[in-house]
Design an enzyme around this catalytic site. Structure first.
Site, short mmCIF file in Angstrom:
data_model
loop_
_atom_site.label_atom_id
_atom_site.label_comp_id
_atom_site.label_asym_id
_atom_site.label_seq_id
_atom_site.Cartn_x
_atom_site.Cartn_y
_atom_site.Cartn_z
N HIS A 227 0.85 -1.20 0.00
CA HIS A 227 0.00 0.00 0.00
C HIS A 227 0.88 1.24 0.00
CE1 HIS A 227 -3.30 2.74 0.95
NE2 HIS A 227 -2.49 3.30 1.82
N ASP B 190 -15.29 2.79 7.23
CA ASP B 190 -14.28 3.75 6.80
C ASP B 190 -14.84 4.70 5.76
OD1 ASP B 190 -11.53 4.81 6.56
OD2 ASP B 190 -11.66 3.97 4.55
N ARG C 48 -14.96 13.07 7.55
CA ARG C 48 -13.65 13.68 7.83
C ARG C 48 -13.26 14.65 6.73
NH1 ARG C 48 -9.76 8.94 7.95
NH2 ARG C 48 -8.19 10.59 8.20
N SER D 262 -7.93 4.02 9.21
CA SER D 262 -8.55 4.01 7.89
C SER D 262 -7.78 3.08 6.94
CB SER D 262 -8.59 5.43 7.32
OG SER D 262 -9.04 5.43 5.98
N LYS E 41 -8.72 -1.45 5.99
CA LYS E 41 -8.89 -2.00 4.64
C LYS E 41 -7.80 -3.04 4.33
CE LYS E 41 -9.01 2.07 2.54
NZ LYS E 41 -9.14 3.12 3.58
#
Length: 431
Positions: A82, A161, A168, A183, A187
């Site tokens: 990621h 999320d 947010r 967050s 995931k």
């Protein structure tokens, strides 16, 4: 439980219990509390923070709000990577086929992007008709046969999320390290992979601007992963300039292909760094063996062949590489009117320029011109002669060439002397 008492508790800077966090996440997801109360608690968290236990409990509660993907029917160690995002960051597209060639199966679930030039999924849509939405069975079948997949993230993954991030985004509570960490990790953990590599970007083209904050975020996410019994590590990498040369979907695909075909540049250096770190973390390779294997995979052209195989397996038209991508011709060029050295980029502004040109999305309803973008020839510290080409322009017809050139002039700074502090590629590694 009473949401008002939970808001008041966090407003006073006190730690929330697992039960209170579970109640908040479930109530927010099920829309049993109004958005203004969700906003109030998010702001209290943003101001007063969360300890590690609270952040872990928030992460787990968010991932349990939806589907947790079961990849146990896929043979081998399942690997995910990621990135927190940046300009010209096409690392995943080059990395995934390389890992597959190293006998590490890659299940890369990605999202779309807003701003800049889109996410990994947007970039892959350069290949006409490519399939990116899969059932769980289709994912398992492809990975068992091919060793890798890049696909769209399931809408059922961490729905809490999606709800919290939407609020947010409009309440100035995005910049909270516990909220960012939960967050991302909700995931990643819900995706079902065994090993996770986190690439945390830092610099003027990244969300994280300073090294101290980036280290705190990266360390926290690594701790959350370990608490959930995952193999996990993180690197903090530079985004003070475009990572590759191309900025725009097709140009970034070309950058990834260049890496797979052995071209040496900063993007290739980062792909090699991440790939070999993952190989070592898997337990299948030593550092020396990982580097040897990486070189073998690139030099034998196996990684590029695996990339083509993946695109074709997912119904993408790989002929676009030869017929369109490699034949792209710039609309215009931007040259230097002085001699010197590249001192700096306004990287975020450069990414947003390509978005404004039509190469990215500002809203989810926008369409992307995949063959629109900018190609940057120079990196920080490079020598520049008068009339050197700094940028190729591939116009998407949403801006005039004079407008684009005016913006480009403000995106790069050239100085008489070579800069002393050329940004590192990797600032820190955390495991």
């Amino acid at each position: 439980m009473d949401i008002l008492k939970i808001i008041d508790k966090k407003r006073k800077g006190l730690a929330l219990s697992k039960e209170e966090i579970d109640f908040f996440v479930k109530s927010a997801t099920d829309e049993k509390i109004p958005d203004y109360q969700i906003s109030a608690l998010l702001m209290a968290i943003c101001i007063n923070g969360m300890n590690k236990e609270e952040t872990f409990n928030l992460t787990v509660s968010m991932l349990n709000s939806g589907e947790i993907v079961d990849l146990s029917k896929i043979k081998g160690i399942k690997v995910d990577k990621h990135s927190t995002g940046g300009v010209s960051d096409t690392t995943s597209i080059a990395l995934i086929p390389i890992l597959a060639c190293a006998n590490l199966v890659s299940v890369k679930m990605s999202g779309r992007g807003l701003g800049f030039t889109g996410g990994t999924i947007d970039k892959l849509e350069t290949f006409e008709n490519i399939k990116l939405d899969f059932t769980k069975k289709e994912i398992i079948d492809q990975v068992n046969e091919l060793g890798c997949i890049i696909c769209s993230q399931s809408s059922n993954l961490a729905p809490a999320d999606k709800k919290l991030y939407a609020i947010r985004d409009i309440t100035s509570t995005v910049e909270s390290i516990p909220l960012i960490a939960s967050s991302i990790m909700s995931k990643k953990l819900a995706s079902g992979n065994d090993l996770i590599f986190l690439d945390v970007k830092i610099g003027n083209g990244a969300f994280m601007k300073d090294l101290k904050s980036a280290k705190i975020l990266a360390s926290l996410m690594v701790e959350i992963g370990k608490m959930y019994n995952k193999k996990i590590c993180a690197a903090i990498t530079d985004m003070n300039q475009p990572l590759g040369n191309g900025i725009g979907c097709a140009l970034e695909i070309k950058d990834a292909i260049d890496v797979l075909q052995g071209k040496q540049n900063r993007l290739a250096d980062l792909v090699q760094y991440i790939a070999t770190k993952i190989m070592v973390l898997s337990g299948k390779y030593t550092e020396k063996n990982a580097l040897q294997k990486y070189d073998e995979i690139i030099k034998s052209n196996l990684a590029y062949k695996k990339f083509l195989e993946m695109i074709e397996y997912q119904n993408g038209d790989a002929s676009i590489i030869e017929n369109k991508i490699t034949k792209m011709k710039p609309t215009d060029i931007f040259t230097s009117d002085i001699e010197g050295y590249v001192e700096s980029y306004d990287t975020q502004k450069l990414g947003m320029l390509v978005c404004d040109m039509g190469g990215g999305k500002k809203t989810l309803k926008d369409t992307i011109n995949h063959f629109c973008g900018i190609y940057a020839y120079k990196k920080i510290g490079d020598k520049v002669s008068q009339d050197d080409i700094l940028f190729d322009i591939y116009n998407g017809k949403k801006m005039s060439i004079p407008e684009i050139k005016t913006e480009l002039a403000s995106c790069i700074k050239i100085s008489k002397k070579k800069p002393k502090n050329i940004p590192k590629l990797v600032f820190a590694f955390i495991s």
